[in-house]
Scaffold this motif. Sequence first.
Motif, PDB file in Angstrom:
ATOM      1  N   MET A   1      -5.178  -4.940  12.646  1.00 38.85           N
ATOM      2  CA  MET A   1      -4.139  -4.174  11.953  1.00 38.85           C
ATOM      3  C   MET A   1      -4.585  -3.804  10.538  1.00 38.85           C
ATOM      4  O   MET A   1      -4.266  -2.723  10.050  1.00 38.85           O
ATOM      5  CB  MET A   1      -2.829  -4.961  11.923  1.00 38.85           C
ATOM      6  N   MET A   2      -5.305  -4.704   9.883  1.00 43.47           N
ATOM      7  CA  MET A   2      -5.822  -4.384   8.542  1.00 43.47           C
ATOM      8  C   MET A   2      -6.865  -3.278   8.635  1.00 43.47           C
ATOM      9  O   MET A   2      -6.833  -2.316   7.857  1.00 43.47           O
ATOM     10  CB  MET A   2      -6.465  -5.626   7.917  1.00 43.47           C
ATOM     11  N   PHE A   3      -7.783  -3.433   9.582  1.00 43.17           N
ATOM     12  CA  PHE A   3      -8.817  -2.414   9.791  1.00 43.17           C
ATOM     13  C   PHE A   3      -8.161  -1.062  10.023  1.00 43.17           C
ATOM     14  O   PHE A   3      -8.537  -0.048   9.418  1.00 43.17           O
ATOM     15  CB  PHE A   3      -9.674  -2.810  10.995  1.00 43.17           C
ATOM     16  N   ASP A   4      -7.168  -1.056  10.889  1.00 45.08           N
ATOM     17  CA  ASP A   4      -6.527   0.211  11.241  1.00 45.08           C
ATOM     18  C   ASP A   4      -5.785   0.800  10.051  1.00 45.08           C
ATOM     19  O   ASP A   4      -5.767   2.020   9.869  1.00 45.08           O
ATOM     20  CB  ASP A   4      -5.566  -0.003  12.414  1.00 45.08           C
ATOM     21  N   ASN A   5      -5.189  -0.049   9.238  1.00 41.05           N
ATOM     22  CA  ASN A   5      -4.475   0.463   8.076  1.00 41.05           C
ATOM     23  C   ASN A   5      -5.435   1.081   7.069  1.00 41.05           C
ATOM     24  O   ASN A   5      -5.167   2.150   6.509  1.00 41.05           O
ATOM     25  CB  ASN A   5      -3.660  -0.662   7.436  1.00 41.05           C
ATOM     26  N   VAL A   6      -6.565   0.410   6.837  1.00 39.52           N
ATOM     27  CA  VAL A   6      -7.563   0.983   5.927  1.00 39.52           C
ATOM     28  C   VAL A   6      -8.086   2.297   6.512  1.00 39.52           C
ATOM     29  O   VAL A   6      -8.201   3.311   5.811  1.00 39.52           O
ATOM     30  CB  VAL A   6      -8.711  -0.016   5.679  1.00 39.52           C
ATOM     31  N   SER A   7      -8.363   2.283   7.806  1.00 37.08           N
ATOM     32  CA  SER A   7      -8.845   3.494   8.475  1.00 37.08           C
ATOM     33  C   SER A   7      -7.849   4.641   8.288  1.00 37.08           C
ATOM     34  O   SER A   7      -8.223   5.775   7.971  1.00 37.08           O
ATOM     35  CB  SER A   7      -9.047   3.190   9.967  1.00 37.08           C
ATOM     36  N   SER A   8      -6.583   4.331   8.473  1.00 36.48           N
ATOM     37  CA  SER A   8      -5.526   5.334   8.334  1.00 36.48           C
ATOM     38  C   SER A   8      -5.474   5.890   6.911  1.00 36.48           C
ATOM     39  O   SER A   8      -5.393   7.105   6.705  1.00 36.48           O
ATOM     40  CB  SER A   8      -4.178   4.692   8.697  1.00 36.48           C
ATOM     41  N   ASN A   9      -5.544   5.002   5.935  1.00 35.31           N
ATOM     42  CA  ASN A   9      -5.479   5.470   4.546  1.00 35.31           C
ATOM     43  C   ASN A   9      -6.728   6.266   4.166  1.00 35.31           C
ATOM     44  O   ASN A   9      -6.643   7.209   3.384  1.00 35.31           O
ATOM     45  CB  ASN A   9      -5.275   4.284   3.595  1.00 35.31           C
TER      46      ASN A   9
ATOM     47  N   ARG B   1       1.490   7.263   2.724  1.00 34.46           N
ATOM     48  CA  ARG B   1       2.590   8.216   2.873  1.00 34.46           C
ATOM     49  C   ARG B   1       2.657   9.131   1.648  1.00 34.46           C
ATOM     50  O   ARG B   1       2.681   8.660   0.520  1.00 34.46           O
ATOM     51  CB  ARG B   1       3.904   7.452   3.017  1.00 34.46           C
ATOM     52  N   ASP B   2       2.712  10.423   1.886  1.00 37.31           N
ATOM     53  CA  ASP B   2       2.735  11.427   0.813  1.00 37.31           C
ATOM     54  C   ASP B   2       1.496  11.373  -0.081  1.00 37.31           C
ATOM     55  O   ASP B   2       1.527  11.852  -1.216  1.00 37.31           O
ATOM     56  CB  ASP B   2       3.991  11.279  -0.060  1.00 37.31           C
ATOM     57  N   GLY B   3       0.416  10.790   0.409  1.00 39.07           N
ATOM     58  CA  GLY B   3      -0.800  10.697  -0.396  1.00 39.07           C
ATOM     59  C   GLY B   3      -1.909  11.578   0.144  1.00 39.07           C
ATOM     60  O   GLY B   3      -1.813  12.117   1.255  1.00 39.07           O
ATOM     61  N   ILE B   4      -2.957  11.722  -0.640  1.00 39.51           N
ATOM     62  CA  ILE B   4      -4.160  12.442  -0.206  1.00 39.51           C
ATOM     63  C   ILE B   4      -5.073  11.420   0.475  1.00 39.51           C
ATOM     64  O   ILE B   4      -5.142  10.278   0.038  1.00 39.51           O
ATOM     65  CB  ILE B   4      -4.865  13.058  -1.435  1.00 39.51           C
TER      66      ILE B   4
ATOM     67  N   ILE C   1       3.837   3.935   9.212  1.00 39.32           N
ATOM     68  CA  ILE C   1       2.877   3.297  10.128  1.00 39.32           C
ATOM     69  C   ILE C   1       3.273   3.564  11.582  1.00 39.32           C
ATOM     70  O   ILE C   1       2.426   3.789  12.444  1.00 39.32           O
ATOM     71  CB  ILE C   1       2.784   1.781   9.840  1.00 39.32           C
ATOM     72  N   LYS C   2       4.567   3.566  11.835  1.00 39.69           N
ATOM     73  CA  LYS C   2       5.033   3.811  13.204  1.00 39.69           C
ATOM     74  C   LYS C   2       4.718   5.232  13.671  1.00 39.69           C
ATOM     75  O   LYS C   2       4.507   5.471  14.864  1.00 39.69           O
ATOM     76  CB  LYS C   2       6.526   3.515  13.327  1.00 39.69           C
ATOM     77  N   GLN C   3       4.694   6.179  12.732  1.00 40.41           N
ATOM     78  CA  GLN C   3       4.324   7.551  13.116  1.00 40.41           C
ATOM     79  C   GLN C   3       2.907   7.579  13.690  1.00 40.41           C
ATOM     80  O   GLN C   3       2.627   8.270  14.662  1.00 40.41           O
ATOM     81  CB  GLN C   3       4.398   8.487  11.909  1.00 40.41           C
ATOM     82  N   ARG C   4       2.004   6.830  13.056  1.00 41.34           N
ATOM     83  CA  ARG C   4       0.628   6.747  13.577  1.00 41.34           C
ATOM     84  C   ARG C   4       0.606   5.985  14.897  1.00 41.34           C
ATOM     85  O   ARG C   4      -0.027   6.420  15.862  1.00 41.34           O
ATOM     86  CB  ARG C   4      -0.250   6.047  12.538  1.00 41.34           C
ATOM     87  N   MET C   5       1.307   4.852  14.919  1.00 40.95           N
ATOM     88  CA  MET C   5       1.327   4.035  16.139  1.00 40.95           C
ATOM     89  C   MET C   5       1.788   4.828  17.357  1.00 40.95           C
ATOM     90  O   MET C   5       1.309   4.620  18.473  1.00 40.95           O
ATOM     91  CB  MET C   5       2.299   2.870  15.967  1.00 40.95           C
ATOM     92  N   ALA C   6       2.748   5.739  17.127  1.00 43.37           N
ATOM     93  CA  ALA C   6       3.283   6.517  18.244  1.00 43.37           C
ATOM     94  C   ALA C   6       2.204   7.400  18.863  1.00 43.37           C
ATOM     95  O   ALA C   6       2.313   7.809  20.018  1.00 43.37           O
ATOM     96  CB  ALA C   6       4.463   7.370  17.774  1.00 43.37           C
ATOM     97  N   MET C   7       1.155   7.703  18.108  1.00 49.31           N
ATOM     98  CA  MET C   7       0.027   8.470  18.638  1.00 49.31           C
ATOM     99  C   MET C   7      -1.028   7.552  19.258  1.00 49.31           C
ATOM    100  O   MET C   7      -1.871   7.996  20.031  1.00 49.31           O
ATOM    101  CB  MET C   7      -0.647   9.283  17.519  1.00 49.31           C
ATOM    102  N   GLN C   8      -0.992   6.266  18.892  1.00 50.68           N
ATOM    103  CA  GLN C   8      -2.038   5.330  19.286  1.00 50.68           C
ATOM    104  C   GLN C   8      -1.769   4.621  20.592  1.00 50.68           C
ATOM    105  O   GLN C   8      -2.693   4.285  21.329  1.00 50.68           O
ATOM    106  CB  GLN C   8      -2.165   4.223  18.212  1.00 50.68           C
ATOM    107  N   THR C   9      -0.510   4.306  20.846  1.00 53.14           N
ATOM    108  CA  THR C   9      -0.212   3.413  21.958  1.00 53.14           C
ATOM    109  C   THR C   9       1.220   3.623  22.424  1.00 53.14           C
ATOM    110  O   THR C   9       2.055   4.143  21.679  1.00 53.14           O
ATOM    111  CB  THR C   9      -0.413   1.938  21.530  1.00 53.14           C
ATOM    112  N   ILE C  10       1.493   3.218  23.668  1.00 56.07           N
ATOM    113  CA  ILE C  10       2.882   3.204  24.129  1.00 56.07           C
ATOM    114  C   ILE C  10       3.556   1.933  23.615  1.00 56.07           C
ATOM    115  O   ILE C  10       4.770   1.848  23.527  1.00 56.07           O
ATOM    116  CB  ILE C  10       2.966   3.259  25.673  1.00 56.07           C
TER     117      ILE C  10
END
Lengths: 425, 425
Positions: free
Chosen positions: B105-113, B119-122, B278-287
């Motif tokens: 989850m940490m890896f994925d969060n860093v990857s996402s950022n 949120r609302d960031g570059i 985070i849930k917006q991304r999760m909705a694309m990642q998994t059911i």
Amino acid sequence: MTAYHQMSRQELEKEKSLLDAAYAAFQAKNLKLNMARGKPSVEQSDLSNGMFNCLSSTDYFSEDGVDCRNYGTLDGIPEMKRIFADLLHLSPDEIIVGGNSSLAMMFDNVSSNMSHGVRDGIPWSKQGEVKFLCPSPGYDRHFGICEYFHIQMIPVAMTETGPDMDEVERLVSSDPMIKGIWCVPKYSNPDGIVYSDETVLRMANLKPAASDFRIYWDDAYAIHYLYDKPATILNILRECEKAGNPNMPLIFSSFSKISFAGAGVACIAASRSNIEFIKQRMAMQTIGHDKLNQLRHARFFKDAQGVLDHMAKHAAILRPKFEAVEEALERELAPLQLAHWQNPKGGYFISVYVPEGCAKRVVQLCKEAGVVLTGAGATYPYGNDPHDSNIRVAPSYPSVEELRTAAELFCLCVKLAAAEKILSE
Amino acid sequence: MTAYHQMSRQELEKEKSLLDAAYAAFQAKNLKLNMARGKPSVEQSDLSNGMFNCLSSTDYFSEDGVDCRNYGTLDGIPEMKRIFADLLHLSPDEIIVGGNSSLAMMFDNVSSNMSHGVRDGIPWSKQGEVKFLCPSPGYDRHFGICEYFHIQMIPVAMTETGPDMDEVERLVSSDPMIKGIWCVPKYSNPDGIVYSDETVLRMANLKPAASDFRIYWDDAYAIHYLYDKPATILNILRECEKAGNPNMPLIFSSFSKISFAGAGVACIAASRSNIEFIKQRMAMQTIGHDKLNQLRHARFFKDAQGVLDHMAKHAAILRPKFEAVEEALERELAPLQLAHWQNPKGGYFISVYVPEGCAKRVVQLCKEAGVVLTGAGATYPYGNDPHDSNIRVAPSYPSVEELRTAAELFCLCVKLAAAEKILSE
């Protein structure tokens, strides 16, 4: 030319008033059915209830002696790798066993290629606007991954033997920013199409302008047959090897529609070089996926043959459901030439093409009478079905009785939408 | 000044020949022990064997009536959210339950950022060279995530009350490319340090130059105490809210060292705004993640108090192991002033500081006598301990008897390395 087109306006208005009355009768039933997603039924989930007690406080070791309760084993326990390998006709060292979601593995692979590139490649995101070929209609969640990563989607038509390979070859060989293609090679979502040998061979022999082009081969329904036995298709990894493209395909599969949809086991299969590369990333991501759930699967299914035997039980439950829908379509819509569809031999969907411009209206009418279908357009990139024609029907979850009712309503809504459209022209 | 420094060369040579003989005797024992990772012992895993049979073919519904075998429920079943919320003193709607790995989850969060920004960031990766503050010594896998994403790591010293906050404040307020800091606030890896109230308050009140700065608050050992009861620290999310930084902290925790290390359940906790994002991304990642394993945990532990009661059993197993090592250190090294260490009140490690320039040699000597320790330097960014002094000892897996032997060997190797070094000067 539909039968409705051959009617006089007066005849069609009379027909429509009959349809309106029938529709009102349906609304009075207060139906509440969901046919939106390929969700296994309760009976199908029950088939795997044996998994609840197939491990114990004395049975938690994988065959190589690893305590599956503890840390370790990055890429999966040997028995689970072997089951995937046997089902996919590959070697265990071409397999990485993941968590419960193959979608998550696809998402992560695209994410990895965007930020880091393929092995020895430049990050896709550093090369310009990335594009993917999207055979359409297709799986909305594939398209969702592309949208999330701002990957431009190029629709390619589906034919009865797979994607239009003339178009795929033309595009892939000409544009180095085309980095991927989404394929569901067996019982495709939604059409249930099985790729022909020619399609697989042409796919394996692509000459991409991009050296880092990848085929996302989502074998979601590899053994999910409805009649007799699973279709066999050519082995994409072996054919890519022969064609000198060993690292081109990335194969995904999962047990979500074999064991438990919410607690299955997924895998990625690829060349040993790709596997090694993916494991380098995994080593930074996790200590390892849930090995107890892998062992649970291995104990319950025993081997690939055990899985295939299990699929026969799914088929026995699903077959009458597909047939209930197909019978209604055949009886109600075929004589009027109001729709066409495949009668799929496997997979989870019946893909119905209603008269152009009518799909959204049909979905809306069904919804207002209590039957939820997949949103019209969802099977196309950006939710945009250029003909507003395709509707994905998912018959797995409701009972046969419910499906008969829902299918009757569906056919009625197709007729109604068609009549409305002609009368408004 | 160590006792060895006060010896004459002749005295020290004599001492070293005694140490050499003792070392040879250890080598003859053919030890094979691993103290490299914080791995729970077999006895600790046994504590959770009740999880093997706490679900059944009639018990698979979450409290909101969801069939946990099937698809659905993106962010976790209510009972598991509540357990995490109660343990972390947060609200269930500030929790997302994940798979078995908080690291993932940490890896994925860093990857996402990196790829999409907060949120609302570059996207971080579009702003220049991203930097993270890395309180050191720290957790090698945090540093691994940074290395993977080419994030420049800036070491910050650890004190007995947490990271050097003067330095953290100075850096964070001056450099907008510093986007994150890794924190293990309770029983830190490896020192076992518990952040003081002042540290948490100053962390919450940071005035980052980067509006998209995030605190990665890895509460890996939130309730992993050895004596009496878990330490309590200030609630980082609440303090950040008070300071007007509600979206700054991202809290991670998991059951890997509570239930099964290989089959636990992880979570991320954050502000509702972050959770939504985070849930917006999760909705694309998994059911959805494995709900059956969540339910298994909820059934077995029942509630947060059940988890805390369970942790007392872990403590009873771990405590004598920590004490066996600490006794040896105290007996063998303290009189010679050859090392210093914390006696941690929780967590999984004893962090020993041996004479400067000796850590690598100690790890090597131990290894050549059959005891594997965490690689020297692993607790620092880029594997670079500037003093070559820190060694992370993980006493959880071996038995107390084995630990007594291993700790004796360890102390011997510290003496030997120190003697070698002085004699070579």
